[in-house]
Design a protein around this motif. Sequence first.
Motif, PDB file in Angstrom:
ATOM      1  N   GLN A 100      -5.143  13.643  -4.083  1.00 55.66           N
ATOM      2  CA  GLN A 100      -5.115  12.895  -2.839  1.00 55.66           C
ATOM      3  C   GLN A 100      -5.063  13.888  -1.678  1.00 55.66           C
ATOM      4  O   GLN A 100      -4.222  14.785  -1.648  1.00 55.66           O
ATOM      5  CB  GLN A 100      -3.912  11.954  -2.786  1.00 55.66           C
ATOM      6  CG  GLN A 100      -3.836  11.208  -1.454  1.00 55.66           C
ATOM      7  CD  GLN A 100      -3.129   9.853  -1.522  1.00 55.66           C
ATOM      8  OE1 GLN A 100      -3.455   8.951  -0.759  1.00 55.66           O
ATOM      9  NE2 GLN A 100      -2.198   9.702  -2.422  1.00 55.66           N
ATOM     10  N   MET A 159      -9.465  11.699  -3.382  1.00 58.54           N
ATOM     11  CA  MET A 159      -9.272  10.464  -2.613  1.00 58.54           C
ATOM     12  C   MET A 159      -8.494  10.733  -1.334  1.00 58.54           C
ATOM     13  O   MET A 159      -7.818  11.749  -1.186  1.00 58.54           O
ATOM     14  CB  MET A 159      -8.536   9.411  -3.446  1.00 58.54           C
ATOM     15  CG  MET A 159      -7.133   9.807  -3.854  1.00 58.54           C
ATOM     16  SD  MET A 159      -6.142   8.380  -4.385  1.00 58.54           S
ATOM     17  CE  MET A 159      -5.708   7.675  -2.787  1.00 58.54           C
ATOM     18  N   LEU A 200      -0.488   6.644  -7.609  1.00 60.54           N
ATOM     19  CA  LEU A 200      -0.630   7.162  -6.242  1.00 60.54           C
ATOM     20  C   LEU A 200       0.477   8.146  -5.856  1.00 60.54           C
ATOM     21  O   LEU A 200       0.259   9.019  -5.017  1.00 60.54           O
ATOM     22  CB  LEU A 200      -0.654   5.994  -5.249  1.00 60.54           C
ATOM     23  CG  LEU A 200      -1.920   5.128  -5.308  1.00 60.54           C
ATOM     24  CD1 LEU A 200      -1.710   3.811  -4.565  1.00 60.54           C
ATOM     25  CD2 LEU A 200      -3.122   5.869  -4.744  1.00 60.54           C
ATOM     26  N   TYR A 258       1.185  -8.624   3.592  1.00 59.59           N
ATOM     27  CA  TYR A 258       1.645  -7.741   2.502  1.00 59.59           C
ATOM     28  C   TYR A 258       3.159  -7.899   2.290  1.00 59.59           C
ATOM     29  O   TYR A 258       3.641  -7.911   1.160  1.00 59.59           O
ATOM     30  CB  TYR A 258       1.423  -6.273   2.857  1.00 59.59           C
ATOM     31  CG  TYR A 258       0.020  -5.782   3.090  1.00 59.59           C
ATOM     32  CD1 TYR A 258      -0.682  -6.121   4.241  1.00 59.59           C
ATOM     33  CD2 TYR A 258      -0.580  -4.911   2.189  1.00 59.59           C
ATOM     34  CE1 TYR A 258      -1.956  -5.596   4.484  1.00 59.59           C
ATOM     35  CE2 TYR A 258      -1.852  -4.380   2.433  1.00 59.59           C
ATOM     36  CZ  TYR A 258      -2.534  -4.740   3.578  1.00 59.59           C
ATOM     37  OH  TYR A 258      -3.778  -4.227   3.818  1.00 59.59           O
ATOM     38  N   ARG A 277     -10.891   0.942  -3.371  1.00 54.66           N
ATOM     39  CA  ARG A 277      -9.577   0.547  -3.922  1.00 54.66           C
ATOM     40  C   ARG A 277      -9.130  -0.741  -3.228  1.00 54.66           C
ATOM     41  O   ARG A 277      -8.524  -0.709  -2.155  1.00 54.66           O
ATOM     42  CB  ARG A 277      -8.541   1.650  -3.668  1.00 54.66           C
ATOM     43  CG  ARG A 277      -8.969   3.036  -4.169  1.00 54.66           C
ATOM     44  CD  ARG A 277      -7.848   4.052  -3.987  1.00 54.66           C
ATOM     45  NE  ARG A 277      -7.373   4.187  -2.628  1.00 54.66           N
ATOM     46  CZ  ARG A 277      -7.873   5.019  -1.719  1.00 54.66           C
ATOM     47  NH1 ARG A 277      -8.901   5.809  -2.031  1.00 54.66           N
ATOM     48  NH2 ARG A 277      -7.371   5.067  -0.506  1.00 54.66           N
ATOM     49  N   ALA A 278      -9.430  -1.867  -3.847  1.00 56.51           N
ATOM     50  CA  ALA A 278      -9.143  -3.155  -3.225  1.00 56.51           C
ATOM     51  C   ALA A 278      -7.735  -3.619  -3.581  1.00 56.51           C
ATOM     52  O   ALA A 278      -7.390  -3.726  -4.756  1.00 56.51           O
ATOM     53  CB  ALA A 278     -10.160  -4.189  -3.698  1.00 56.51           C
ATOM     54  N   GLY A 279      -6.939  -3.892  -2.569  1.00 51.68           N
ATOM     55  CA  GLY A 279      -5.591  -4.415  -2.784  1.00 51.68           C
ATOM     56  C   GLY A 279      -5.455  -5.801  -2.180  1.00 51.68           C
ATOM     57  O   GLY A 279      -5.811  -6.812  -2.794  1.00 51.68           O
ATOM     58  N   ILE A 280      -5.004  -5.868  -0.930  1.00 44.50           N
ATOM     59  CA  ILE A 280      -4.627  -7.140  -0.302  1.00 44.50           C
ATOM     60  C   ILE A 280      -5.742  -8.185  -0.355  1.00 44.50           C
ATOM     61  O   ILE A 280      -5.473  -9.381  -0.495  1.00 44.50           O
ATOM     62  CB  ILE A 280      -4.162  -6.904   1.169  1.00 44.50           C
ATOM     63  CG1 ILE A 280      -3.509  -8.141   1.762  1.00 44.50           C
ATOM     64  CG2 ILE A 280      -5.313  -6.422   2.050  1.00 44.50           C
ATOM     65  CD1 ILE A 280      -2.159  -8.470   1.193  1.00 44.50           C
ATOM     66  N   TYR A 326       1.357  -6.867  -5.942  1.00 44.56           N
ATOM     67  CA  TYR A 326       1.781  -7.437  -4.655  1.00 44.56           C
ATOM     68  C   TYR A 326       2.682  -8.651  -4.865  1.00 44.56           C
ATOM     69  O   TYR A 326       2.616  -9.647  -4.139  1.00 44.56           O
ATOM     70  CB  TYR A 326       0.574  -7.792  -3.787  1.00 44.56           C
ATOM     71  CG  TYR A 326      -0.227  -6.601  -3.282  1.00 44.56           C
ATOM     72  CD1 TYR A 326      -0.507  -5.513  -4.098  1.00 44.56           C
ATOM     73  CD2 TYR A 326      -0.704  -6.543  -1.971  1.00 44.56           C
ATOM     74  CE1 TYR A 326      -1.228  -4.414  -3.642  1.00 44.56           C
ATOM     75  CE2 TYR A 326      -1.430  -5.453  -1.505  1.00 44.56           C
ATOM     76  CZ  TYR A 326      -1.699  -4.399  -2.339  1.00 44.56           C
ATOM     77  OH  TYR A 326      -2.419  -3.312  -1.898  1.00 44.56           O
ATOM     78  N   ALA A 366      -9.709   1.346   1.106  1.00 43.49           N
ATOM     79  CA  ALA A 366      -8.981   0.186   0.581  1.00 43.49           C
ATOM     80  C   ALA A 366      -9.682  -1.062   1.132  1.00 43.49           C
ATOM     81  O   ALA A 366     -10.826  -0.978   1.596  1.00 43.49           O
ATOM     82  CB  ALA A 366      -7.520   0.266   0.999  1.00 43.49           C
ATOM     83  N   THR A 367      -9.039  -2.213   1.114  1.00 45.02           N
ATOM     84  CA  THR A 367      -9.708  -3.441   1.567  1.00 45.02           C
ATOM     85  C   THR A 367     -10.312  -3.267   2.958  1.00 45.02           C
ATOM     86  O   THR A 367     -11.487  -3.576   3.182  1.00 45.02           O
ATOM     87  CB  THR A 367      -8.712  -4.625   1.581  1.00 45.02           C
ATOM     88  OG1 THR A 367      -8.161  -4.774   0.283  1.00 45.02           O
ATOM     89  CG2 THR A 367      -9.401  -5.908   2.003  1.00 45.02           C
ATOM     90  N   VAL A 400      -6.022  -2.485  -6.857  1.00 49.77           N
ATOM     91  CA  VAL A 400      -4.702  -1.926  -6.558  1.00 49.77           C
ATOM     92  C   VAL A 400      -3.664  -2.984  -6.925  1.00 49.77           C
ATOM     93  O   VAL A 400      -3.669  -4.093  -6.384  1.00 49.77           O
ATOM     94  CB  VAL A 400      -4.605  -1.521  -5.084  1.00 49.77           C
ATOM     95  CG1 VAL A 400      -3.236  -0.914  -4.792  1.00 49.77           C
ATOM     96  CG2 VAL A 400      -5.704  -0.500  -4.757  1.00 49.77           C
ATOM     97  N   LYS A 405      -0.166  -2.240  -7.346  1.00 48.68           N
ATOM     98  CA  LYS A 405       1.192  -1.712  -7.168  1.00 48.68           C
ATOM     99  C   LYS A 405       2.161  -2.849  -6.813  1.00 48.68           C
ATOM    100  O   LYS A 405       1.723  -3.939  -6.418  1.00 48.68           O
ATOM    101  CB  LYS A 405       1.183  -0.638  -6.079  1.00 48.68           C
ATOM    102  CG  LYS A 405       0.710  -1.142  -4.728  1.00 48.68           C
ATOM    103  CD  LYS A 405       0.359   0.018  -3.793  1.00 48.68           C
ATOM    104  CE  LYS A 405      -0.093  -0.520  -2.443  1.00 48.68           C
ATOM    105  NZ  LYS A 405      -0.621   0.555  -1.577  1.00 48.68           N
TER     106      LYS A 405
HETATM  107  C1  LIG Z   1      -1.860   0.167  -1.062  1.00 48.01           C
HETATM  108  C2  LIG Z   1      -2.981   1.108  -1.097  1.00 48.01           C
HETATM  109  C3  LIG Z   1      -4.292   0.644  -1.276  1.00 48.01           C
HETATM  110  C4  LIG Z   1      -4.663  -0.817  -1.209  1.00 48.01           C
HETATM  111  O1  LIG Z   1      -4.644  -1.205   0.150  1.00 48.01           O
HETATM  112  P1  LIG Z   1      -5.022  -2.682   0.642  1.00 48.01           P
HETATM  113  O2  LIG Z   1      -4.948  -2.590   2.103  1.00 48.01           O
HETATM  114  O3  LIG Z   1      -3.974  -3.571   0.064  1.00 48.01           O
HETATM  115  O4  LIG Z   1      -6.365  -2.986   0.122  1.00 48.01           O
HETATM  116  C5  LIG Z   1      -5.291   1.577  -1.463  1.00 48.01           C
HETATM  117  N1  LIG Z   1      -5.014   2.902  -1.450  1.00 48.01           N
HETATM  118  C6  LIG Z   1      -3.768   3.384  -1.253  1.00 48.01           C
HETATM  119  C7  LIG Z   1      -3.552   4.845  -1.231  1.00 48.01           C
HETATM  120  C8  LIG Z   1      -2.721   2.511  -1.061  1.00 48.01           C
HETATM  121  O5  LIG Z   1      -1.488   2.991  -0.842  1.00 48.01           O
END
Ligand SMILES: *Cc1c(COP(=O)(O)O)cnc(C)c1O
Length: 349
Positions: A123, A154, A82, A330, A206-209, A39, A190-191, A33, A35
């Motif tokens: 979604q 998702m 998204l 974040y 979906r790995a973000g933070i 970050y 997500a994370t 992720v 976006k």
């Molecule tokens: C931001 C987001 C993520 C990533 O989330 P993290 O907590 O940063 O891993 C995944 N899916 C969606 C829909 C998001 O909005």
Amino acid sequence: MATASLSIDLDAITANWRALDRLSGPGVQTAAVVKADAYGLGAARVVRALAQVGARRFFVALAEEGAAVRQALGPGPQINILSGHMAGDTEMLHDLDLTPMLNSLEQITRHLEALPGHPFGVQLDTGMNRLGVELAEWQAVAPILLEADPVMLMSHLACADEPDHPMNLRQLEMFHEMTDGTGLPRSFAATGGILLGPQYHFDLTRAGIGLYGGRPFDLSQRVVTLSLPVIQTREVAMGETVGYGNAWEAETPAVIATVAAGYADGLLRALGNGAVLWDGDTPCPLVGRVSMDLITVDVTHLKEVPKALDILGPHQTVDDIADVAGTIGYEILTSLGPRYTRRYTEARG
Ligand SMILES: *Cc1c(COP(=O)(O)O)cnc(C)c1O
């Protein structure tokens, strides 16, 4: 030079992706992720580094962000949007091969009419009440929509950073109810969801933070160092005050370093009279208020005033700073402003 330096360790980001990919388990893909300009760290460099270690699917919030990621990566990797298919996005989605995650009946109609045959995902709202198609609507459109062959279904967890929160299981059940038997690839975690365990992983995480070294992925490698130049030093006598509102008063004679970064650079005002900067291993308290471009730091106890002080580094993570400011990592990361020179380190230079 008065420009602060934000160092971003791309090897740490790729190591964090690999670690989250291992946690996601065999047969499960791990998307990145990216976006909000990854970050705040710079999407172009981050996605290229991740693509080199095998990341093939990326998520952004907006079509415009997707365009920047496509430009950095070239054709091939799947870039998912998204916010879905918004009015005015059609040409960009088409020309840059971006995959919208459709969030409503309105978006579904728009997409199937404007871009028939163009890939999309859906979604689903499993209880967060933010984005996504709700159960009743889904039951109505699913039969038609499934024929158009979505690339994935998702949903997103509201409380994944609290493993014992009953909302997690409630949403999991709802996701099963909405998607079991469809035979389509599914993405839920997500994370935080990756850390909840395999029943949350489905086909694509979906790995973000966690990529960027933030909670709740406590085993992540540190990614950012933020070093701020000292531009002036002055001695203040006992009883003198420092900064706006006379918010700090010297109780003894003190040496104050004025440092070139402020709330316009993401050092939130809530850090005033509370945060600590570091000269190597020695902590130095931030005194007085945070100004737009400057902060003031008590360096009385140092033998020598250094050229720069670290606010993010080995002794202080984005989450530590977030705790002082009463926010989350974040927000600290995505607030890091455009004035920093971003320096990227990676093993292959
Ligand atoms: C931001 C987001 C993520 C990533 O989330 P993290 O907590 O940063 O891993 C995944 N899916 C969606 C829909 C998001 O909005």
